[in-house]
Motif scaffolding. Structure first.
Motif, short mmCIF file in Angstrom:
data_model
loop_
_atom_site.label_atom_id
_atom_site.label_comp_id
_atom_site.label_asym_id
_atom_site.label_seq_id
_atom_site.Cartn_x
_atom_site.Cartn_y
_atom_site.Cartn_z
N ARG A 67 -7.13 -1.17 -2.68
CA ARG A 67 -5.98 -0.29 -2.45
C ARG A 67 -6.02 0.97 -3.30
O ARG A 67 -5.26 1.89 -3.06
CB ARG A 67 -4.67 -1.04 -2.73
N ASN A 78 -7.78 4.26 -4.10
CA ASN A 78 -8.81 5.06 -3.43
C ASN A 78 -9.73 5.74 -4.43
O ASN A 78 -9.53 5.68 -5.65
CB ASN A 78 -8.17 6.06 -2.46
N TRP A 127 2.50 1.70 -3.42
CA TRP A 127 1.53 2.19 -4.41
C TRP A 127 1.28 3.69 -4.23
O TRP A 127 1.25 4.44 -5.20
CB TRP A 127 0.24 1.41 -4.31
N GLN A 128 1.12 4.11 -3.00
CA GLN A 128 0.86 5.53 -2.74
C GLN A 128 2.06 6.38 -3.16
O GLN A 128 1.89 7.53 -3.60
CB GLN A 128 0.54 5.76 -1.26
N GLN A 133 -8.10 8.32 -6.86
CA GLN A 133 -7.27 7.66 -7.88
C GLN A 133 -8.15 6.98 -8.93
O GLN A 133 -7.87 7.08 -10.13
CB GLN A 133 -6.35 6.64 -7.21
N THR A 150 0.83 -1.20 0.00
CA THR A 150 0.00 0.00 0.00
C THR A 150 0.86 1.25 0.00
O THR A 150 0.61 2.21 -0.75
CB THR A 150 -0.93 0.00 1.23
N GLU A 151 1.90 1.26 0.84
CA GLU A 151 2.79 2.42 0.91
C GLU A 151 3.53 2.62 -0.43
O GLU A 151 3.68 3.76 -0.89
CB GLU A 151 3.80 2.23 2.04
N VAL A 159 1.81 6.20 -7.36
CA VAL A 159 0.59 6.43 -8.15
C VAL A 159 0.48 7.85 -8.68
O VAL A 159 0.03 8.06 -9.81
CB VAL A 159 -0.66 6.04 -7.33
N GLY A 160 0.91 8.84 -7.89
CA GLY A 160 0.79 10.23 -8.35
C GLY A 160 1.60 10.47 -9.62
O GLY A 160 1.09 11.05 -10.60
#
Length: 936
Positions: free
Chosen positions: A619, A621, A581-582, A624, A578-579, A585-586
C-alpha cells in the motif's frame, strides 16, 4: 557586506561615545544590537565588533540614571543571541548587572532586568559563567534570596477560599523563577553547595519570611539540583519536615510545597525512602482547619506524593489516608452547605482521585465510603461558582470507577451515566473555557475503558461535544518581536517561526482541545468496530492537526490517532484502508520533515511505524517509500553530525563536568530518535520481510557505521537491533549481509554494557530460530559466550537480568531449532539450572515451551533419575506463575498447567512437589490451576 564592515564599526563606535547627546549613544546601542542579531550566524562578523563592547557597557551604566531601560534590554538580547560577543567582558557584565540588581533605590523593573541579564547568561553560556564568573555566583544567589524575602505579611492570606494568582511581577516571584532557571542552567554541582550554605541560617531565623523563602527555594531548585539532592536527600527531608509544624501558616504552606515538589522531582526515591515520615506529616497539616489555604496545600502535596508512589508503598497507608480524607471531605461538604466555602473540598476530591488512581484494585474496600458523597456533589453542585467543584467530582468518580473495575462500578454505573448524559445534553450551553467541559470529556473516555463494548451505545451522545472541543479554532495574531514581548503570558502563547515572525495564540481552550483530541484516540483504540461510523470525520479533523504548531499535545494526539484510524478503517475493507492512508500520508510525511520538538517527532515516527505494520505490503507507493527513506537517511546523518558537534564541544576551553551532563542529556534525546528509526525499520521488515532488502540497502552504510567499535554503546545497541530484524525477517537470505554483523554480534556477547549484550543475544536467538542450517556454525561458535554471560558474576543483578534472560532464551532457541553442530545432551542439564526466567515476557514462552517439550518427552536431563527432579520442575512452573512470566490462559501456560495436573493425579508425588514451595508460589500455582480447567 565585507567591504563596509570597518565603516559600519567606526560609525557605530563614534556614536557609542558621542558625549553631546545620550539619545545618539543609546540609538547606537540599539542599532548595533539589531545588526549583530541579524548576522548572529556569521561568528566572524559578530566578533569584528567586539571592540564596541566596553562602550555598550558604559551606556548601560549611564542609562540607569536616565531611566531608559531599552539599553539594558539590548544587553539581554545580546546575551540570548550572541553570547560569545560578550565573553571578553564577562566579568564586567556580571559585576555591572549585580550592581544594578542590588541597588534597592531603583525601581523593581530595573533590578529584575539586571537579574534577567545574569540568568540569561547562565542559561546560554553556562560553562563560561562557571569558569569565568564563579566568584560572583555566591553573591548572585544571595541577592536572589534577598529578593525572595520581599513579601507582604497579609494576615488574611491563609484564609482565602480560592487559589490566588501570584503577582508574577513581584521581586519574590521573579527571584524564585530565576533560581529555578539558574539551577537548571548551571547544574546542581555548582548551585547546591552555594545554596545550602545560605539556606541553613535562613531556616533558623525568627522572621517567617526568611524561613518561607528558604523552603520555597528548595522547591524551586529541586529540578536543576536533582542528582545532587538525591545524594543527600535524608538531610534535606529531615530539615524540611519540622516546618510542617511551624508557627506560621505560610511557612507550613512552603514546607508542604517543598515536600510536594520534591515528590515529583525525585520520584520514586522520595516515596520509597521517606513515606513513613511524609504521609503522617502531611495528614497532620490536612487538619489545619484555621488556615484553609495551608490545609488545601497539604492535600496538593499528597497528590504529588501519590501520583508517582509505588502501589505497594501507598497501600501501607490506605486506611489512615482514606479515613482522614473521608473525615475532611464530610466536614468540608457540610461547610460548603452552611458557609459556601469550597477550596479545601475541591482539593480533597482531587487528592482522593489521585490516591484511587494509584491504589487501583486496592481501592475497592473504600469505594462505597466515598461514592455517595461524590454523586451528591455531582448532582447538586449546579451554581456557577461550583463549576470547578462539580468537574473535580466528575473526574474523581471516573477515576474511582477505573480503579475498581467494571464489576464494582456497575452498582453505580446507571446513576452516574444518567447524570453524565443529563450534563452532556447541557454542554452546548457551556462556555468553551468552562472547567466542566474538559472534566466531562476525560470522564467519558475513562468510562469507555471501564465498559468496553458496552460504551458504544453512548458514543453518539458523546462524540458531538468531544468533536466540538477538538475543533476549537483559537484566536491567532501575527506579531513582530516587540509586540510579542508585550503580550500577557497568562493569556497568550507566542510561537516563533523564523526570523521576526511570531504568532500569538490565545491559550483559552487549548488544553481542552488537546484533551479532546486524546479522548478521540482513546475511543478509536478501545471501541474499534463501534468507532467505525465516526472514523472518517475524525480523520478529517485530526490529520491537519499534525501541523498544529500551537500545542504539542494536539500534534502528539493527532500522530497517535493515525494507526488506530487505519485499524478502524480496516473493518470497512481493504480499499477503505488504502483510501484512508492516501488521505493521511501527505500530511504525515510533511510533519515528519518539519516537526521542531523531539518528543512530538518521536510520536510521529512511532505512528509511522504502526501505520506501516497495519498497512502491510503493497500500500506504500514508490514515491512515499522514497520520501520515508530520505527522511530516515537525514535523521541518521543528523545523528552522526550532532555526535561530532558534541565531541567538538568537549574540546572547548569552557568544557567541564556540568557541560558533560548537558551533552549526555542531548545524547539521550538523540538516542530516543535513533530508537524510533529502529521502530520504523522493524515495521518495514514485519510488512515486507526479505523483500525490503533492496530498500534497506540504501541505508545500510549507516548501520554499519553505528556498529563500529568506537561508537557509543547505545549506537551499537540500536544497530544490533536492526541486524536482529534482518536475521529474524530475512531468514537464510540475511547471509548476504553476514560480513557486516556476524563477527561484531558474537563479540558483543561479552560487551560490558548489558543493553548491547541483550541485543546481541537476541540476534543469536533469532539466528538459531530463523536462520536455518546456514547459521549452524555461527550458533555453535556463539554458545560458549552465551553460557559465559549467563554464568557470570552479577548476571542476575537487576541491570543485567534482561540481557541474561535473553541469553538463556537464545540458547533455548538454538537447542530447539538449530542444534546440528552442538551436543544438546551436554548443554541441557546446565540449561535447566538457569531456570526460572521472568523478566522478559516475550522470551519467557520460548524457554517454558522447551521445558514442556522435555517433560513431555520424559527427558532425563530435566526429570532426572526416577523423576527425582520433578519437584524442581514444579517449583520452576510455580515461580513462573508467581512472577507472572507467563499467563495461565496462554498456550504455553496451558501446557504448564496440564503438566502439573498430571502430577496432581498422584497425590503423594504431588504433595512431595508442592510442600517445599513458598506460600506465594503455592497461591500462584493454585490460582493458575483454578483459572483454567484442562481436560486430562
Amino acid at each position: 557586506m565585507g567591504h563596509y564592515l570597518d565603516v559600519i564599526r567606526e560609525l557605530l563606535q563614534q556614536c557609542l561615545i558621542f558625549h553631546d547627546c545620550r539619545e545618539v549613544r543609546y540609538a547606537a546601542v540599539k542599532a548595533l544590537t539589531a545588526f549583530l542579531l541579524h548576522v548572529e550566524s556569521e561568528q566572524h562578523v559578530v566578533m569584528h565588533f567586539k571592540g564596541c563592547l566596553p562602550a555598550i557597557l558604559q551606556n548601560v551604566l549611564d542609562s540607569v540614571q536616565s531611566d531608559d531601560d531599552d539599553v539594558l534590554k539590548c544587553l539581554i538580547e545580546l546575551a540570548e543571541n550572541v553570547p560569545k560577543f560578550l565573553r571578553p567582558q564577562l566579568e564586567q557584565i556580571v559585576e555591572l548587572s549585580l550592581k544594578i540588581n542590588i541597588d534597592s533605590t531603583l525601581d523593581d523593573s530595573w533590578r529584575q532586568l539586571a537579574l534577567e541579564v545574569l540568568v540569561t547568561m547562565c542559561e546560554i553560556s553556562p560553562a563560561s559563567m562557571r569558569k569565568h564568573a564563579n566568584k560572583f555566583l555566591h553573591p548572585l544567589i544571595g541577592q536572589m534570596l534577598t529578593m525572595m524575602v520581599e513579601l507582604e505579611d497579609d494576615p488574611e492570606w491563609s484564609l482565602a477560599d480560592s487559589i490566588q494568582e501570584e503577582d508574577n511581577d513581584s521581586n519574590a516571584i521573579v527571584a524564585e523563577t530565576s533560581l529555578d532557571r539558574l539551577a537548571c542552567a548551571l547544574g546542581g554541582k555548582t548551585v547546591l553547595p552555594l545554596l545550602l550554605s545560605q539556606l541553613a541560617p535562613m531556616l533558623h531565623q525568627d522572621d517567617w519570611r526568611l524561613r518561607y523563602a528558604a523552603l520555597m527555594t528548595l522547591s524551586a531548585t529541586g529540578e536543576g539540583c536533582r542528582k545532587q539532592m538525591e545524594m543527600m536527600l535524608d538531610q534535606i527531608v529531615d530539615a524540611i519536615l519540622p516546618f510542617l509544624r511551624d508557627s506560621h501558616p505560610r511557612v507550613r504552606y512552603a514546607a508542604c510545597n517543598a515536600i510536594g515538589q520534591m515528590s515529583t522531582d525525585m520520584a520514586p526515591l522520595m516515596q520509597k525512602k521517606f513515606h513513613a515520615k511524609i504521609v503522617p506529616g502531611l495528614l497532620m497539616v490536612l487538619d489545619d482547619e484555621m488556615n484553609p489555604r495551608t490545609q488545601a496545600h497539604a492535600g496538593a502535596a499528597l497528590v504529588n506524593f501519590s501520583e508517582d508512589c509505588p502501589k505497594s508503598v501507598l497501600s501501607l497507608y490506605l486506611d489512615e489516608l482514606l479515613s482522614k480524607l473521608h473525615e475532611v471531605l464530610v466536614r468540608k461538604l457540610n461547610e460548603l452547605v452552611t458557609k459556601g466555602r469550597k477550596l479545601v473540598l475541591e482539593q480533597c476530591i482531587t487528592t482522593l482521585a489521585s490516591v484511587a488512581d494509584t491504589a487501583q484494585d486496592k481501592f475497592i474496600a473504600y469505594y462505597d465510603r466515598f461514592m455517595p458523597n461524590l454523586k451528591y456533589i455531582f448532582e447538586n453542585a449546579n451554581s456557577a461558582e461550583l463549576k470547578l467543584l462539580r468537574g473535580k467530582a466528575i473526574e474523581c468518580i471516573s477515576l474511582m470507577g477505573l480503579a475498581v473495575g467494571k464489576d464494582k462500578f456497575m452498582q453505580d454505573c446507571t446513576d452516574v451515566m444518567q447524570l453524565l448524559l443529563k450534563t452532556q445534553s447541557e454542554m452546548n450551553d457551556l462556555e468553551t473555557d468552562d472547567p466542566q467541559v474538559s472534566y466531562m470529556i476525560s470522564a467519558w473516555a475513562r468510562i469507555c475503558k471501564i465498559l468496553g463494548k458496552q460504551f458504544e451505545q453512548y458514543l453518539p451522545a458523546v462524540m458531538g461535544p468531544v468533536m466540538k472541543a477538538a475543533s476549537l479554532k483559537p484566536e491567532v495574531t501575527v506579531l513582530d518581536d516587540d509586540e510579542a514581548k508585550e503580550l500577557d503570558e497568562e493569556e497568550w502563547q507566542v510561537v516563533q517561526l523564523g526570523d521576526q515572525q511570531n504568532f500569538g495564540i490565545k491559550t483559552a481552550g487549548l488544553e481542552e482541545k488537546a484533551t479532546a483530541c486524546s479522548m478521540l484516540v482513546c475511543y478509536a483504540r478501545e471501541l474499534k468496530e463501534g468507532f467505525v461510523p465516526f472514523v472518517e470525520d475524525v480523520a478529517k479533523l485530526m490529520v491537519p492537526f499534525l501541523k498544529f504548531y500551537f500545542h504539542d499535545g494536539v500534534r502528539s494526539a493527532a500522530a497517535e490517532s493515525l494507526p488506530f484510524l487505519l485499524e478502524c478503517a480496516g473493518i470497512r475493507g481493504a480499499q477503505y484502508v488504502t483510501e484512508m492512508w492516501q488521505f493521511m500520508v501527505g500530511d504525515l510525511l510533511t510533519a515528519l520533515k518539519t516537526e521542531p520538538e523531539p518528543d512530538v517527532l518521536g510520536e510521529l515516527m512511532h505512528s509511522l511505524a504502526r501505520c506501516v505494520e497495519h498497512l502491510g505490503k503493497g500500500r506504500i507507493n514508490e514515491d512515499q517509500m522514497r520520501q520515508i527513506i530520505e527522511f530516515l537517511d537525514e535523521k541518521l546523518r543528523n545523528h552522526f553530525d550532532k555526535d561530532k558537534e558534541r565531541q567538538e564541544q568537549r574540546q572547548d576551553e569552557d568544557y567541564d563536568e556540568e557541560l558533560e551532563e548537558i551533552l549526555l542529556d542531548e545524547t539521550e534525546s538523540d538516542v530516543y530518535l535513533l530508537s524510533k528509526v529502529s521502530d520504523i525499520i522493524h515495521a518495514f521488515f514485519i510488512a515486507y520481510r526479505q523483500e525490503f532488502f533492496p530498500v534497506f540497502d540504501q541505508l545500510i552504510h549507516h548501520f554499519i557505521q553505528l556498529l563500529a567499535n568506537q561508537r557509543s554503546y547505545s549506537d551499537r545497541q540500536w544497530s544490533l537491533c536492526i541486524w536482529d530484524d534482518v536475521i529474524e525477517f530475512g531468514g537464510s537470505s540475511s547471509l548476504r549481509y553476514q560480513q557486516h554483523f556476524l563477527r561484531p554480534m558474537i563479540v558483543s556477547l561479552s560487551d560490558p554494557h548489558p543493553e548491547v549484550r541483550q541485543a546481541a543475544a537476541y540476534g543469536i536467538g533469532v539466528m538459531g530460530m530463523f536462520g536455518g542450517a546456514e547459521y549452524a556454525q555461527a550458533c555453535s561458535e556463539a554458545l560458549p559466550s552465551l553460557v559465559q554471560m549467563i554464568c557470570a558474576v552479577g548476571s542476575r543483578e537487576p541491570e543485567a537480568l534482561s540481557a541474561t534472560e535473553n541469553a538463556i532464551a537464545a540458547v533455548t532457541k538454538v537447542l530447539k531449532h538449530n542444534s546440528s553442530m552442538i551436543n544438546v545432551d551436554e548443554i541441557l542439564p546446565h540449561w535447566f539450572t538457569w531456570l526460572p526466567v521472568w523478566e522478559d515476557m516475550e522470551e519467557a514462552p520460548h524457554v517454558y515451551g522447551l521445558l514442556c517439550d522435555l517433560v513431555e518427552q520424559n527427558h532425563p536431563a530435566v526429570l532426572g533419575a526416577n523423576n527425582s527432579q520433578l519437584p524442581r520442575v514444579v517449583a520452576v512452573i510455580a515461580e513462573a506463575f508467581a512472577r507472572e512470566a507467563v499467563g495461565p490462559d496462554t498456550p504455553v501456560g496451558r501446557r504448564m498447567i496440564s503438566l502439573v495436573q498430571q502430577i496432581q493425579g498422584n497425590g503423594d508425588l504431588f504433595q512431595l512437589c508442592v510442600s517445599p514451595l513458598s506460600d506465594e508460589q503455592k497461591s500462584a500455582l493454585q490460582s493458575a490451576m483454578s483459572v483454567l480447567t484442562i481436560p486430562s
